[in-house]
Design a protein around this motif. Structure first.
Motif, short mmCIF file in Angstrom:
data_model
loop_
_atom_site.label_atom_id
_atom_site.label_comp_id
_atom_site.label_asym_id
_atom_site.label_seq_id
_atom_site.Cartn_x
_atom_site.Cartn_y
_atom_site.Cartn_z
N GLY A 261 0.80 -1.21 0.00
CA GLY A 261 0.00 0.00 0.00
C GLY A 261 0.84 1.26 0.00
N ALA A 262 1.97 1.20 0.68
CA ALA A 262 2.83 2.37 0.78
C ALA A 262 3.77 2.54 -0.40
CB ALA A 262 3.65 2.29 2.07
N TRP A 263 4.16 1.44 -1.05
CA TRP A 263 5.24 1.51 -2.02
C TRP A 263 4.89 1.13 -3.45
CZ3 TRP A 263 9.79 3.83 -1.45
CH2 TRP A 263 10.14 4.20 -0.16
N ARG A 264 3.80 0.47 -3.69
CA ARG A 264 3.48 0.09 -5.07
C ARG A 264 3.03 1.31 -5.85
NH1 ARG A 264 1.93 -5.60 -6.82
NH2 ARG A 264 2.80 -5.37 -8.88
N THR A 265 3.47 1.40 -7.06
CA THR A 265 3.07 2.51 -7.92
C THR A 265 2.69 1.99 -9.30
OG1 THR A 265 3.79 4.58 -8.95
CG2 THR A 265 5.49 2.94 -8.59
N SER A 266 1.81 2.67 -9.94
CA SER A 266 1.44 2.27 -11.30
C SER A 266 2.24 3.05 -12.34
CB SER A 266 -0.06 2.50 -11.52
OG SER A 266 -0.36 3.86 -11.34
N CYS A 267 3.16 3.86 -11.88
CA CYS A 267 3.98 4.63 -12.80
C CYS A 267 5.09 3.75 -13.37
CB CYS A 267 4.60 5.83 -12.08
SG CYS A 267 5.69 6.80 -13.12
N PRO A 268 5.08 3.51 -14.67
CA PRO A 268 6.09 2.63 -15.26
C PRO A 268 7.51 3.18 -15.17
CG PRO A 268 4.78 3.68 -16.97
CD PRO A 268 4.15 4.05 -15.66
N LYS A 269 7.66 4.47 -14.91
CA LYS A 269 9.00 5.05 -14.80
C LYS A 269 9.56 4.96 -13.38
CE LYS A 269 8.57 8.02 -18.73
NZ LYS A 269 9.25 9.04 -19.45
N LEU A 270 8.72 4.56 -12.43
CA LEU A 270 9.19 4.41 -11.05
C LEU A 270 8.79 3.04 -10.50
CD1 LEU A 270 8.38 7.92 -9.54
CD2 LEU A 270 10.61 7.02 -10.15
N PRO A 271 9.38 1.99 -11.04
CA PRO A 271 9.03 0.63 -10.62
C PRO A 271 9.81 0.19 -9.38
CG PRO A 271 10.61 0.52 -12.38
CD PRO A 271 10.31 1.99 -12.16
N VAL A 272 9.71 0.97 -8.31
CA VAL A 272 10.52 0.74 -7.12
C VAL A 272 10.28 -0.66 -6.54
CG1 VAL A 272 10.98 1.55 -4.77
CG2 VAL A 272 10.53 3.20 -6.61
N TRP A 273 9.03 -0.97 -6.27
CA TRP A 273 8.68 -2.26 -5.67
C TRP A 273 9.13 -3.41 -6.57
CZ3 TRP A 273 6.56 -3.62 -1.07
CH2 TRP A 273 6.06 -4.92 -0.97
N GLU A 274 8.76 -3.33 -7.84
CA GLU A 274 9.07 -4.40 -8.78
C GLU A 274 10.57 -4.59 -8.94
OE1 GLU A 274 6.95 -1.89 -9.24
OE2 GLU A 274 4.99 -2.84 -9.54
N ASP A 275 11.31 -3.49 -9.03
CA ASP A 275 12.76 -3.59 -9.17
C ASP A 275 13.40 -4.20 -7.93
OD1 ASP A 275 12.62 -2.54 -11.70
OD2 ASP A 275 13.87 -0.78 -11.28
N ALA A 276 12.93 -3.83 -6.75
CA ALA A 276 13.49 -4.39 -5.52
C ALA A 276 13.25 -5.90 -5.45
CB ALA A 276 12.88 -3.69 -4.30
N VAL A 277 12.07 -6.34 -5.88
CA VAL A 277 11.77 -7.78 -5.91
C VAL A 277 12.64 -8.45 -6.97
CG1 VAL A 277 10.00 -9.50 -6.44
CG2 VAL A 277 9.43 -7.55 -4.99
#
Length: 87
Positions: free
Chosen positions: A30-46
């Motif tokens: 809830g705090a970190w997921r974003t739908s912005c394809p330029k900021l894939p923070v959660w996905e990149d960390a995983v």
């Protein structure tokens, strides 16, 4: 690129946030997921193996992996905070 630098900085912030205390999967996503394809923070960390979902004891939490903790330690050392954090 600038976007990579921003994402890397945000990933480090995510790791610090998760390492501070136990966080539920729901709280973290809830705090970190974003739908912005330029900021894939959660996905990149995983994808980089820095965080992992831990489903134990009928609850789901997010954990910083040993690789993620090593990255945090390098960041702290590079910012001169290593000695203070180890006290």
């Amino acid at each position: 690129t600038l976007t990579d630098t921003v994402v890397d900085a945000l990933i480090l912030d995510l790791l610090e946030w998760l390492a501070a205390r136990e966080r539920s999967y729901e709280e973290a996503i809830g705090a970190w997921r974003t739908s912005c394809p330029k900021l894939p923070v959660w996905e990149d960390a995983v994808d980089r193996g820095l965080i992992v979902r831990d489903d134990t004891d009928e609850k789901s939490t997010m954990q910083v992996t040993p690789s993620g903790l090593a990255l945090l330690e390098r960041r702290r050392d590079s910012h001169g905070q290593g000695a203070r954090l180890k006290e």
